[in-house]
Design an enzyme around this catalytic site. Structure first.
Site, PDB file in Angstrom:
ATOM      1  N   TYR A   1      19.405 -23.468 -64.296  1.00 42.85           N
ATOM      2  CA  TYR A   1      20.189 -22.349 -63.776  1.00 42.85           C
ATOM      3  C   TYR A   1      21.133 -22.800 -62.670  1.00 42.85           C
ATOM      4  CZ  TYR A   1      16.970 -19.208 -66.235  1.00 42.85           C
ATOM      5  OH  TYR A   1      16.247 -18.553 -67.197  1.00 42.85           O
TER       6      TYR A   1
ATOM      7  N   HIS B   1      11.328 -10.268 -75.145  1.00 40.64           N
ATOM      8  CA  HIS B   1      12.142 -11.490 -75.082  1.00 40.64           C
ATOM      9  C   HIS B   1      11.436 -12.695 -75.686  1.00 40.64           C
ATOM     10  CE1 HIS B   1      14.859 -14.504 -73.358  1.00 40.64           C
ATOM     11  NE2 HIS B   1      13.789 -15.150 -72.943  1.00 40.64           N
TER      12      HIS B   1
ATOM     13  N   ASP C   1      16.071 -18.829 -75.966  1.00 37.49           N
ATOM     14  CA  ASP C   1      16.375 -18.702 -74.546  1.00 37.49           C
ATOM     15  C   ASP C   1      17.342 -19.822 -74.137  1.00 37.49           C
ATOM     16  OD1 ASP C   1      15.436 -17.253 -71.918  1.00 37.49           O
ATOM     17  OD2 ASP C   1      15.170 -19.372 -71.475  1.00 37.49           O
TER      18      ASP C   1
END
Length: 276
Positions: free
Chosen positions: A199, A254, A97
């Site tokens: 982010y 994921h 990730d």
């Protein structure tokens, strides 16, 4: 163990034979170094020494407030500094990730520190950029990022009603105890904001600065990944000039280190053995 580097204190989980070839493991959002717990036993059995790092924002002693402190170059510099303190000249590098993004950037910018790279779930940033520009499905898959970049609102949404949204997002990691293992630390004061700052600090310029990777590389992707589609996964290869292997895992979500630790360990060991 704790490692002091760059004025911060990082938590590092170590294991395996002390004289084994070193492996640096970088976790993703919103997890921590514990996501590798089911992967490392096979690596230890194969004689490898593992170092699983709780990265900036996740280690309580490495949680600066400024959003700019979470830019990709800062995250890469942390990993390099930790390697320096540990006395590790070069490692087999594994990232999942967001940890994969750091790993791609580290391998591209500091190839002398990386023996091999195994990137998990997230492809090379240039591949992601290509997919986002050309694939409407990938644009939809990545739409959640807009919420994550909104200070205050994202925290409110993810933590409301006993962190229902955060726990739902983590649903693919396993049973309730596994979800609690990752969601619990994110409910500590400041922890989720620090994690979301990755982010918020993200920029096209920093992503574009990640060049081609020349070290031997394996990219592991799962076809039930809700965030990364096949277009982005298959666009990865042109960004690796070294030996490259694409390992798709059918029927896996994921959360590959939790959902398929065995196949992931096999992919890591195959990559390591291929360059022994």
């Amino acid at each position: 163990m704790q490692v002091d580097a760059r004025g911060l204190t990082f938590e590092v989980r170590t294991g395996g034979p002390t004289d084994g070839a070193p492996v640096l493991l970088l976790h993703g959002f919103p997890q921590h170094s514990g996501e590798w717990d089911e992967v490392v036993p096979a690596l230890h059995t194969a004689g490898l020494r593992t170092y699983a790092l709780d990265q900036r924002g996740y280690s309580p002693g490495a949680r600066p407030e400024a959003v700019a402190a979470y830019r990709i170059p800062e995250l890469v510099a942390d990993a390099v500094a930790v390697l320096d303190v540990l006395g590790l000249d070069a490692v087999h590098l594994v990232g999942h990730d967001w940890g994969a993004i750091v790993a791609w950037a580290l391998a591209a910018g500091h190839p002398e520190r990386v023996r091999t790279l195994t990137a998990v779930s997230v492809p090379h940033p240039a591949a992601m950029a290509h997919a986002l520009a050309n694939d409407t499905e990938q644009k939809a898959r990545s739409s959640y990022i807009a919420l994550f970049r909104k200070p205050g609102k994202a925290e409110k949404v993810l933590l409301a009603f006993n962190a229902t949204a955060l726990r739902k997002m983590l649903g693919g990691v396993g049973d309730g105890s596994q979800v609690d293992r990752y969601a619990g630390p994110m409910r500590e004061p400041g922890a989720l904001t620090a994690a979301l700052n990755w982010y918020r600090a993200m920029s096209r310029a920093d992503l574009a600065a990640v060049g081609p990777v020349a070290v031997p590389t394996t990219y592991v992707w799962s076809d039930r990944d809700i965030a990364i589609g096949r277009s982005a996964a298959e666009a990865c290869a042109p960004n690796v000039s070294g030996d490259y292997r694409f390992v798709p895992l059918p029927g896996v979500t994921h959360w590959i280190p939790d959902a398929a630790p065995g196949p992931l360990a096999e992919a890591i060991l195959a990559r390591v053995a291929g360059t022994a």
